[in-house]
Design a protein around this motif. Structure first.
Motif, PDB file in Angstrom:
ATOM      1  N   LEU A 199      40.861  46.920  51.299  1.00  0.00           N
ATOM      2  CA  LEU A 199      40.090  46.571  52.297  1.00  0.00           C
ATOM      3  C   LEU A 199      41.498  45.237  52.708  1.00  0.00           C
ATOM      4  CD1 LEU A 199      37.119  44.380  49.496  1.00  0.00           C
ATOM      5  CD2 LEU A 199      37.554  45.851  51.555  1.00  0.00           C
ATOM      6  N   GLY A 200      42.083  44.797  52.409  1.00  0.00           N
ATOM      7  CA  GLY A 200      43.036  43.868  52.854  1.00  0.00           C
ATOM      8  C   GLY A 200      43.516  45.057  54.589  1.00  0.00           C
ATOM      9  N   PHE A 201      43.770  46.136  54.200  1.00  0.00           N
ATOM     10  CA  PHE A 201      45.122  46.735  55.329  1.00  0.00           C
ATOM     11  C   PHE A 201      43.603  47.263  56.094  1.00  0.00           C
ATOM     12  CE2 PHE A 201      45.704  51.519  56.577  1.00  0.00           C
ATOM     13  CZ  PHE A 201      46.783  50.997  56.992  1.00  0.00           C
ATOM     14  N   SER A 202      42.562  47.529  55.871  1.00  0.00           N
ATOM     15  CA  SER A 202      41.178  47.689  56.753  1.00  0.00           C
ATOM     16  C   SER A 202      40.750  46.536  57.715  1.00  0.00           C
ATOM     17  CB  SER A 202      39.943  47.913  55.836  1.00  0.00           C
ATOM     18  OG  SER A 202      40.594  49.297  54.741  1.00  0.00           O
ATOM     19  N   LEU A 230      35.784  39.415  54.964  1.00  0.00           N
ATOM     20  CA  LEU A 230      36.915  39.473  53.697  1.00  0.00           C
ATOM     21  C   LEU A 230      37.026  38.525  53.174  1.00  0.00           C
ATOM     22  CD1 LEU A 230      39.467  41.216  53.548  1.00  0.00           C
ATOM     23  CD2 LEU A 230      40.863  40.103  54.950  1.00  0.00           C
ATOM     24  N   MET A 231      36.100  37.116  54.002  1.00  0.00           N
ATOM     25  CA  MET A 231      36.289  35.820  52.342  1.00  0.00           C
ATOM     26  C   MET A 231      36.016  36.105  51.483  1.00  0.00           C
ATOM     27  SD  MET A 231      36.398  32.851  55.953  1.00  0.00           S
ATOM     28  CE  MET A 231      37.530  32.433  57.067  1.00  0.00           C
ATOM     29  N   ALA A 232      34.553  36.796  51.504  1.00  0.00           N
ATOM     30  CA  ALA A 232      33.440  36.732  50.350  1.00  0.00           C
ATOM     31  C   ALA A 232      34.708  37.424  49.074  1.00  0.00           C
ATOM     32  CB  ALA A 232      32.537  37.092  51.170  1.00  0.00           C
ATOM     33  N   CYS A 233      35.077  37.910  50.651  1.00  0.00           N
ATOM     34  CA  CYS A 233      35.246  40.158  48.773  1.00  0.00           C
ATOM     35  C   CYS A 233      36.558  38.773  48.324  1.00  0.00           C
ATOM     36  CB  CYS A 233      35.824  41.218  49.740  1.00  0.00           C
ATOM     37  SG  CYS A 233      34.558  41.650  50.944  1.00  0.00           S
ATOM     38  N   GLY A 234      37.155  38.200  49.073  1.00  0.00           N
ATOM     39  CA  GLY A 234      38.768  37.759  48.568  1.00  0.00           C
ATOM     40  C   GLY A 234      38.135  36.547  47.807  1.00  0.00           C
ATOM     41  N   LEU A 235      37.313  35.738  47.990  1.00  0.00           N
ATOM     42  CA  LEU A 235      36.890  35.050  46.372  1.00  0.00           C
ATOM     43  C   LEU A 235      36.180  36.256  45.553  1.00  0.00           C
ATOM     44  CD1 LEU A 235      34.919  32.052  48.727  1.00  0.00           C
ATOM     45  CD2 LEU A 235      37.242  32.063  47.415  1.00  0.00           C
ATOM     46  N   ALA A 236      36.199  37.023  45.397  1.00  0.00           N
ATOM     47  CA  ALA A 236      35.436  37.356  44.945  1.00  0.00           C
ATOM     48  C   ALA A 236      36.331  38.792  44.105  1.00  0.00           C
ATOM     49  CB  ALA A 236      34.538  38.540  45.036  1.00  0.00           C
ATOM     50  N   LEU A 237      37.444  38.701  44.622  1.00  0.00           N
ATOM     51  CA  LEU A 237      38.385  39.603  43.967  1.00  0.00           C
ATOM     52  C   LEU A 237      39.074  38.870  43.164  1.00  0.00           C
ATOM     53  CD1 LEU A 237      38.630  42.442  46.943  1.00  0.00           C
ATOM     54  CD2 LEU A 237      37.958  42.373  44.288  1.00  0.00           C
ATOM     55  N   TRP A 279      47.280  37.162  58.287  1.00  0.00           N
ATOM     56  CA  TRP A 279      46.333  36.773  58.798  1.00  0.00           C
ATOM     57  C   TRP A 279      45.594  37.748  57.356  1.00  0.00           C
ATOM     58  CZ3 TRP A 279      41.908  39.800  58.673  1.00  0.00           C
ATOM     59  CH2 TRP A 279      40.484  38.948  58.738  1.00  0.00           C
ATOM     60  N   ALA A 280      45.423  38.550  57.396  1.00  0.00           N
ATOM     61  CA  ALA A 280      45.436  39.550  56.345  1.00  0.00           C
ATOM     62  C   ALA A 280      45.033  38.754  54.418  1.00  0.00           C
ATOM     63  CB  ALA A 280      44.958  40.570  56.301  1.00  0.00           C
ATOM     64  N   CYS A 281      46.755  38.227  54.526  1.00  0.00           N
ATOM     65  CA  CYS A 281      47.025  38.594  53.193  1.00  0.00           C
ATOM     66  C   CYS A 281      46.140  36.651  52.689  1.00  0.00           C
ATOM     67  CB  CYS A 281      48.100  38.564  53.070  1.00  0.00           C
ATOM     68  SG  CYS A 281      49.135  40.361  53.043  1.00  0.00           S
ATOM     69  N   ALA A 282      46.132  35.848  54.367  1.00  0.00           N
ATOM     70  CA  ALA A 282      46.576  34.535  53.927  1.00  0.00           C
ATOM     71  C   ALA A 282      44.939  34.710  53.674  1.00  0.00           C
ATOM     72  CB  ALA A 282      46.382  33.658  55.750  1.00  0.00           C
ATOM     73  N   THR A 283      44.147  35.008  54.076  1.00  0.00           N
ATOM     74  CA  THR A 283      42.142  35.134  53.982  1.00  0.00           C
ATOM     75  C   THR A 283      42.909  35.664  52.867  1.00  0.00           C
ATOM     76  OG1 THR A 283      42.139  35.439  56.249  1.00  0.00           O
ATOM     77  CG2 THR A 283      40.053  35.655  54.875  1.00  0.00           C
ATOM     78  N   LEU A 284      42.724  36.787  52.390  1.00  0.00           N
ATOM     79  CA  LEU A 284      42.401  37.810  50.914  1.00  0.00           C
ATOM     80  C   LEU A 284      42.604  36.280  49.916  1.00  0.00           C
ATOM     81  CD1 LEU A 284      43.210  40.842  50.870  1.00  0.00           C
ATOM     82  CD2 LEU A 284      40.907  39.872  49.653  1.00  0.00           C
ATOM     83  N   THR A 285      44.510  35.877  50.097  1.00  0.00           N
ATOM     84  CA  THR A 285      44.259  34.424  49.026  1.00  0.00           C
ATOM     85  C   THR A 285      44.199  33.173  49.361  1.00  0.00           C
ATOM     86  OG1 THR A 285      46.038  33.918  49.959  1.00  0.00           O
ATOM     87  CG2 THR A 285      46.601  36.078  48.752  1.00  0.00           C
TER      88      THR A 285
END
Length: 232
Positions: A134-137, A190-197, A163-169
């Motif tokens: 998801l981060g790569f996509s 991505l924020m929503a998915c990052g929080l869930a994961l 940006w994707a790494c900072a958002t996912l974490t």
């Protein structure tokens, strides 16, 4: 009032999913590869741009055919759209297919007859794979939408990956952020998915640590400070 358990999917639908998850995952990787080439390769890189476009557009009919078969085998008709909302969302946005990694992982385990890992290992494995894909996509999508926008801070694919790494974490340094409407829409997803994961991984890891320490305490012999014969 008792809660009714969710109905089991039809046997034919289950068999279809078990047989098609791995091929569809391969097709989704081809789609992602084609999209990545379209986004990252220079416009003068021919015939790679045309090949990538062919991969992208030829993947969608495969996803659509699979969706139609699922609708028919489920016996739900139009209600399939609401009951299986994730399948519907993935059909519209194939870049979200990493969210189905858990089914792919289960299909691999069943096909090769490997013993299933415990719950904590499965959750962390799924969350790790899903977060990476998801981060790569998301980095590809945001770079595609942002790098030519006026006032954009995401100018290179490296900026998009950061940006994707900072958002996912959920760190959110703020040095790179989308400025367009669709870029911010991708960021919100991505924020929503990052929080869930992240919550799934953190919770599973914490539960695993507690379980390990509990087992160690059970195996530990009685200490000197324990109560013996009414004395400490």
């Amino acid at each position: 009032m008792s809660v009714r358990p969710a109905p089991e999917p039809p046997v034919r639908l289950t068999r279809w999913e078990q047989r098609t998850e791995l091929p569809l995952f391969a097709v989704s990787l081809l789609f992602l590869t084609g999209y990545a080439v379209r986004v990252l390769a220079p416009h003068s890189a021919q015939p790679w741009h045309d090949i990538a476009l062919l991969l992208v557009w030829s993947s969608w009919p495969v996803f659509l055919a699979d969706y139609a078969v699922r609708v028919r085998l489920s016996g739900l008709g139009a209600r399939f759209v609401h009951v299986h909302w994730l399948d519907t969302l993935v059909l519209l946005l194939p870049l979200l297919r990493p969210l189905r990694v858990v089914k792919v992982y289960s299909a691999v385990q069943q096909r090769y007859g490997r013993p299933r890992r415990d719950l904590y290992a499965r959750v962390m494995t799924y969350a790790g794979l899903a977060a990476g894909l998801l981060g790569f996509s998301a980095a590809l999508a945001v770079y595609h939408l942002e790098h030519t926008a006026p006032g954009a801070s995401i100018r290179t694919f490296g900026d998009a990956v950061w940006w994707a790494c900072a958002t996912l974490t959920t760190v959110g340094y703020g040095d790179a952020a989308p400025v367009t409407f669709w870029g911010r829409t991708v960021a919100a997803g991505l924020m929503a998915c990052g929080l869930a994961l992240l919550g799934a991984v953190t919770g599973s890891f914490s539960s695993w640590l507690i379980q390990v320490f509990a087992r160690e305490d059970e195996k530990r012999p009685p200490g000197r400070g324990q109560h013996r014969g009414g004395r400490f």
